[in-house]
Design a protein around this motif. Structure first.
Motif, PDB file in Angstrom:
ATOM      1  N   ILE A 330     -11.321 -11.319  -9.364  1.00  0.00           N
ATOM      2  CA  ILE A 330     -10.605 -12.584  -9.310  1.00  0.00           C
ATOM      3  C   ILE A 330     -11.493 -13.611  -8.625  1.00  0.00           C
ATOM      4  O   ILE A 330     -12.082 -13.336  -7.579  1.00  0.00           O
ATOM      5  CB  ILE A 330      -9.280 -12.452  -8.521  1.00  0.00           C
ATOM      6  CG1 ILE A 330      -8.328 -11.481  -9.232  1.00  0.00           C
ATOM      7  CG2 ILE A 330      -8.615 -13.811  -8.349  1.00  0.00           C
ATOM      8  CD1 ILE A 330      -7.095 -11.138  -8.412  1.00  0.00           C
ATOM      9  N   LYS A 331     -11.586 -14.799  -9.224  1.00  0.00           N
ATOM     10  CA  LYS A 331     -12.284 -15.922  -8.604  1.00  0.00           C
ATOM     11  C   LYS A 331     -11.270 -17.029  -8.365  1.00  0.00           C
ATOM     12  O   LYS A 331     -10.460 -17.329  -9.255  1.00  0.00           O
ATOM     13  CB  LYS A 331     -13.402 -16.435  -9.509  1.00  0.00           C
ATOM     14  CG  LYS A 331     -14.470 -15.414  -9.850  1.00  0.00           C
ATOM     15  CD  LYS A 331     -15.491 -15.997 -10.828  1.00  0.00           C
ATOM     16  CE  LYS A 331     -16.533 -14.969 -11.215  1.00  0.00           C
ATOM     17  NZ  LYS A 331     -17.519 -15.521 -12.191  1.00  0.00           N
ATOM     18  N   GLY A 332     -11.293 -17.620  -7.172  1.00  0.00           N
ATOM     19  CA  GLY A 332     -10.300 -18.634  -6.874  1.00  0.00           C
ATOM     20  C   GLY A 332     -10.843 -19.800  -6.084  1.00  0.00           C
ATOM     21  O   GLY A 332     -11.726 -19.638  -5.236  1.00  0.00           O
ATOM     22  N   ASP A 333     -10.306 -20.976  -6.363  1.00  0.00           N
ATOM     23  CA  ASP A 333     -10.649 -22.203  -5.642  1.00  0.00           C
ATOM     24  C   ASP A 333      -9.337 -22.809  -5.146  1.00  0.00           C
ATOM     25  O   ASP A 333      -8.533 -23.306  -5.939  1.00  0.00           O
ATOM     26  CB  ASP A 333     -11.370 -23.170  -6.583  1.00  0.00           C
ATOM     27  CG  ASP A 333     -11.850 -24.442  -5.885  1.00  0.00           C
ATOM     28  OD1 ASP A 333     -11.131 -24.929  -4.989  1.00  0.00           O
ATOM     29  OD2 ASP A 333     -12.928 -24.949  -6.253  1.00  0.00           O
ATOM     30  N   MET A 334      -9.106 -22.760  -3.838  1.00  0.00           N
ATOM     31  CA  MET A 334      -7.842 -23.238  -3.289  1.00  0.00           C
ATOM     32  C   MET A 334      -7.647 -24.729  -3.519  1.00  0.00           C
ATOM     33  O   MET A 334      -6.541 -25.196  -3.790  1.00  0.00           O
ATOM     34  CB  MET A 334      -7.770 -22.935  -1.788  1.00  0.00           C
ATOM     35  CG  MET A 334      -6.474 -23.376  -1.135  1.00  0.00           C
ATOM     36  SD  MET A 334      -6.439 -23.024   0.632  1.00  0.00           S
ATOM     37  CE  MET A 334      -4.856 -23.734   1.072  1.00  0.00           C
ATOM     38  N   THR A 336      -8.657 -26.776  -5.916  1.00  0.00           N
ATOM     39  CA  THR A 336      -8.262 -27.147  -7.283  1.00  0.00           C
ATOM     40  C   THR A 336      -7.061 -26.352  -7.776  1.00  0.00           C
ATOM     41  O   THR A 336      -6.436 -26.716  -8.768  1.00  0.00           O
ATOM     42  CB  THR A 336      -9.427 -26.927  -8.272  1.00  0.00           C
ATOM     43  OG1 THR A 336      -9.760 -25.526  -8.298  1.00  0.00           O
ATOM     44  CG2 THR A 336     -10.648 -27.731  -7.843  1.00  0.00           C
ATOM     45  N   GLY A 337      -6.743 -25.238  -7.100  1.00  0.00           N
ATOM     46  CA  GLY A 337      -5.629 -24.393  -7.523  1.00  0.00           C
ATOM     47  C   GLY A 337      -5.947 -23.533  -8.729  1.00  0.00           C
ATOM     48  O   GLY A 337      -5.036 -23.017  -9.391  1.00  0.00           O
ATOM     49  N   VAL A 338      -7.235 -23.337  -9.032  1.00  0.00           N
ATOM     50  CA  VAL A 338      -7.636 -22.555 -10.205  1.00  0.00           C
ATOM     51  C   VAL A 338      -7.954 -21.114  -9.802  1.00  0.00           C
ATOM     52  O   VAL A 338      -8.727 -20.871  -8.877  1.00  0.00           O
ATOM     53  CB  VAL A 338      -8.867 -23.180 -10.897  1.00  0.00           C
ATOM     54  CG1 VAL A 338      -9.362 -22.276 -12.026  1.00  0.00           C
ATOM     55  CG2 VAL A 338      -8.528 -24.560 -11.435  1.00  0.00           C
ATOM     56  N   ILE A 339      -7.330 -20.159 -10.507  1.00  0.00           N
ATOM     57  CA  ILE A 339      -7.594 -18.727 -10.310  1.00  0.00           C
ATOM     58  C   ILE A 339      -8.014 -18.142 -11.648  1.00  0.00           C
ATOM     59  O   ILE A 339      -7.335 -18.325 -12.663  1.00  0.00           O
ATOM     60  CB  ILE A 339      -6.338 -17.998  -9.788  1.00  0.00           C
ATOM     61  CG1 ILE A 339      -5.953 -18.523  -8.393  1.00  0.00           C
ATOM     62  CG2 ILE A 339      -6.572 -16.482  -9.747  1.00  0.00           C
ATOM     63  CD1 ILE A 339      -4.646 -17.958  -7.876  1.00  0.00           C
ATOM     64  N   GLU A 340      -9.137 -17.423 -11.658  1.00  0.00           N
ATOM     65  CA  GLU A 340      -9.621 -16.770 -12.877  1.00  0.00           C
ATOM     66  C   GLU A 340      -9.603 -15.255 -12.666  1.00  0.00           C
ATOM     67  O   GLU A 340     -10.120 -14.747 -11.676  1.00  0.00           O
ATOM     68  CB  GLU A 340     -11.048 -17.226 -13.210  1.00  0.00           C
ATOM     69  CG  GLU A 340     -11.570 -16.635 -14.508  1.00  0.00           C
ATOM     70  CD  GLU A 340     -13.006 -17.031 -14.808  1.00  0.00           C
ATOM     71  OE1 GLU A 340     -13.490 -16.714 -15.911  1.00  0.00           O
ATOM     72  OE2 GLU A 340     -13.648 -17.646 -13.926  1.00  0.00           O
ATOM     73  N   ILE A 341      -8.987 -14.555 -13.606  1.00  0.00           N
ATOM     74  CA  ILE A 341      -8.907 -13.086 -13.559  1.00  0.00           C
ATOM     75  C   ILE A 341      -9.724 -12.522 -14.715  1.00  0.00           C
ATOM     76  O   ILE A 341      -9.531 -12.915 -15.876  1.00  0.00           O
ATOM     77  CB  ILE A 341      -7.446 -12.598 -13.687  1.00  0.00           C
ATOM     78  CG1 ILE A 341      -6.543 -13.364 -12.719  1.00  0.00           C
ATOM     79  CG2 ILE A 341      -7.358 -11.094 -13.427  1.00  0.00           C
ATOM     80  CD1 ILE A 341      -5.072 -13.234 -13.040  1.00  0.00           C
ATOM     81  N   HIS A 349     -10.548 -13.062 -20.025  1.00  0.00           N
ATOM     82  CA  HIS A 349     -10.612 -14.023 -18.925  1.00  0.00           C
ATOM     83  C   HIS A 349      -9.320 -14.835 -18.924  1.00  0.00           C
ATOM     84  O   HIS A 349      -9.085 -15.620 -19.847  1.00  0.00           O
ATOM     85  CB  HIS A 349     -11.807 -14.971 -19.087  1.00  0.00           C
ATOM     86  CG  HIS A 349     -13.133 -14.335 -18.825  1.00  0.00           C
ATOM     87  ND1 HIS A 349     -13.572 -13.210 -19.505  1.00  0.00           N
ATOM     88  CD2 HIS A 349     -14.130 -14.653 -17.953  1.00  0.00           C
ATOM     89  CE1 HIS A 349     -14.787 -12.880 -19.073  1.00  0.00           C
ATOM     90  NE2 HIS A 349     -15.142 -13.740 -18.127  1.00  0.00           N
ATOM     91  N   GLU A 350      -8.491 -14.609 -17.920  1.00  0.00           N
ATOM     92  CA  GLU A 350      -7.238 -15.354 -17.811  1.00  0.00           C
ATOM     93  C   GLU A 350      -7.373 -16.401 -16.705  1.00  0.00           C
ATOM     94  O   GLU A 350      -7.812 -16.091 -15.593  1.00  0.00           O
ATOM     95  CB  GLU A 350      -6.080 -14.413 -17.476  1.00  0.00           C
ATOM     96  CG  GLU A 350      -4.752 -15.133 -17.275  1.00  0.00           C
ATOM     97  CD  GLU A 350      -3.644 -14.207 -16.793  1.00  0.00           C
ATOM     98  OE1 GLU A 350      -2.579 -14.720 -16.418  1.00  0.00           O
ATOM     99  OE2 GLU A 350      -3.854 -12.976 -16.766  1.00  0.00           O
ATOM    100  N   THR A 351      -6.998 -17.628 -17.004  1.00  0.00           N
ATOM    101  CA  THR A 351      -7.064 -18.709 -16.025  1.00  0.00           C
ATOM    102  C   THR A 351      -5.664 -19.165 -15.656  1.00  0.00           C
ATOM    103  O   THR A 351      -4.843 -19.440 -16.533  1.00  0.00           O
ATOM    104  CB  THR A 351      -7.867 -19.906 -16.553  1.00  0.00           C
ATOM    105  OG1 THR A 351      -9.199 -19.480 -16.855  1.00  0.00           O
ATOM    106  CG2 THR A 351      -7.925 -21.021 -15.510  1.00  0.00           C
TER     107      THR A 351
END
Length: 418
Positions: A330-334, A336-341, A349-351
């Motif tokens: 999981i990659k996340g940026d608090m 921007t609120g974007v989470i990539e699984i 790749h789910e965003t």
């Protein structure tokens, strides 16, 4: 739910403008009925805003807590080294307590506060606001669902932001570790708490490296004066020129950082305050001692390893994280609120795009206040308790000891003190 009442100890930015805002936004749920604040102007402004009579306005917490219990809870929002006594006195008096982080820079005081909450059966909620953010709540949910299998590694970064670091940790109240607390505690106990929560295990050992490398005298431009308004010839090329920041930067104006300089915050008052006030100082001529960059490595008992990086040298004030598991990452940026699984088998790749309010730690501040009020008003269990807050605070202090001594710290041994 019954209406919850509170007393406020410390009407600065966090207590006077952030947490108490919940009472103004939700007057049927929450009300501040008394305030203790040594600054007369700040005390009077807060009292007028919350319709608090003069007889319930006090210069210090000793005067306020000497009175009979007059509310359900106490919000303790004083400086780092001033939490312990009002928190303990409030719990003894019968108040539940909301305590600004960090609880204390002293290991014994932190442990005692946790013990006293248990002894008196009081809610002691520490302002670990990140647990209440949509972003980190979603990450916890994804881990519990097993979306990336067994969690193995955490890589977490706090980008403090060059402007925020200069405001709070070079010129501001948290610049000097001896007067407040180490950077890894005061700023990053949030992050220790989040990693502890996501790892879902106790810390076993911890190491750390970091320095105060840039914001010091030896890096001062030639001829730079002690105060920006004393005719600095470097004003056009300096990112830290105080008048430009406090009068023009949206974080100072829109997010209210300018109120730390002066209240009222019109240009005339701001410029006058910057002439000889702490926020008008050259960033290379301050008495700051806290680090401006630091890394921490953590080994948890369940074999999860975590790496944390804090740095002042970023444009944004943001948090970014990677969670690596046996089935995916999981990659996340608090910010921007974007989470990539990412799934290892399917390579899918789910965003996920979360709604993240721009202010108040992306909405976490008000979510935390709502949770605290309902813990008291409805008897609900909150997202954290004093014992967990104690552990994450001690992790931060252990990291600082590891940095100073250049050693790997055994966390279990570190936590022993009596």
């Amino acid at each position: 739910m019954k209406k919850v009442t509170a007393i406020l100890i410390g009407a600065g930015l966090r207590g006077g403008y952030v947490y108490s805002q919940y009472a103004l936004d939700h007057p049927d749920e929450f009300q501040v009925v008394a305030v203790a604040e040594p600054d007369k102007e700040r005390r009077e402004i807060f009292a007028a805003k919350h319709h608090i009579p003069e007889k319930l306005c006090f210069k210090n917490y000793e005067e306020l807590l000497a009175k009979e219990k007059m509310a359900d809870c106490a919000m303790v929002c004083t400086q780092d080294q001033m939490h312990y006594e009002p928190v303990v006195m409030a719990m003894e008096k019968g108040y539940h307590v909301l305590c600004e982080k960090p609880m204390s820079p002293d290991k014994k005081e932190i442990i005692k506060m946790g013990e006293m909450a248990k002894k008196y059966n009081r809610i002691l909620s520490v302002c670990h606001v990140l647990r209440y953010s949509p972003f980190f709540s979603k990450l916890k949910e994804l881990l519990e669902e097993g979306r990336i299998g067994r969690l193995m590694t955490i890589q977490h970064m706090e980008e403090v932001g060059y402007w925020h670091h200069a405001h709070s940790f070079v010129r501001g109240n948290w610049r000097n570790a001896e007067e407040s607390s180490p950077m890894i505690l005061q700023k990053c106990c949030h992050d220790m708490d989040i990693m502890l929560w996501l790892a879902d295990s106790k810390c076993e050992s911890i190491s750390s490296f970091g320095e105060l490398s840039y914001f010091k005298e030896e890096n001062s431009p030639e001829g730079a004066p002690a105060y920006c308004l004393d005719g600095c010839s470097h004003r056009d090329e300096c990112a830290f020129y105080a008048p430009r920041f406090y009068l023009e930067h949206p974080k100072a104006v829109d997010d209210g950082l300018v109120y730390a300089v002066t209240d009222p915050a019109d240009p005339e008052h701001v410029l006058e305050a910057l002439k000889k006030g702490p926020y008008g100082r050259c960033v290379f001529h301050c008495d700051n001692t806290v680090v401006d960059h630091q890394s921490v490595d953590i080994h948890f008992e369940n074999q999860v390893t975590a790496t944390f990086l804090m740095t002042a040298f970023t444009n944004q004030c943001a948090r970014r994280i990677r969670l690596m598991g046996t089935k995916g990452e999981i990659k996340g940026d608090m910010d921007t609120g974007v989470i990539e699984i990412i799934d290892f088998v399917s390579q899918n790749h789910e965003t996920i795009q979360l709604h993240t309010p721009a202010k108040g730690h992306n909405g976490s501040d008000m979510s935390m206040m709502r949770d605290f009020v309902r813990m008291i008003g409805e008897g609900k269990k909150g997202k954290t308790d004093a014992s967990v807050s104690v552990e994450s605070h001690l992790m931060a202090l252990a990291a600082e000891e590891a940095r100073v001594k250049g050693q790997v710290i055994d966390f279990g041994e570190f936590c022993k003190w009596n």
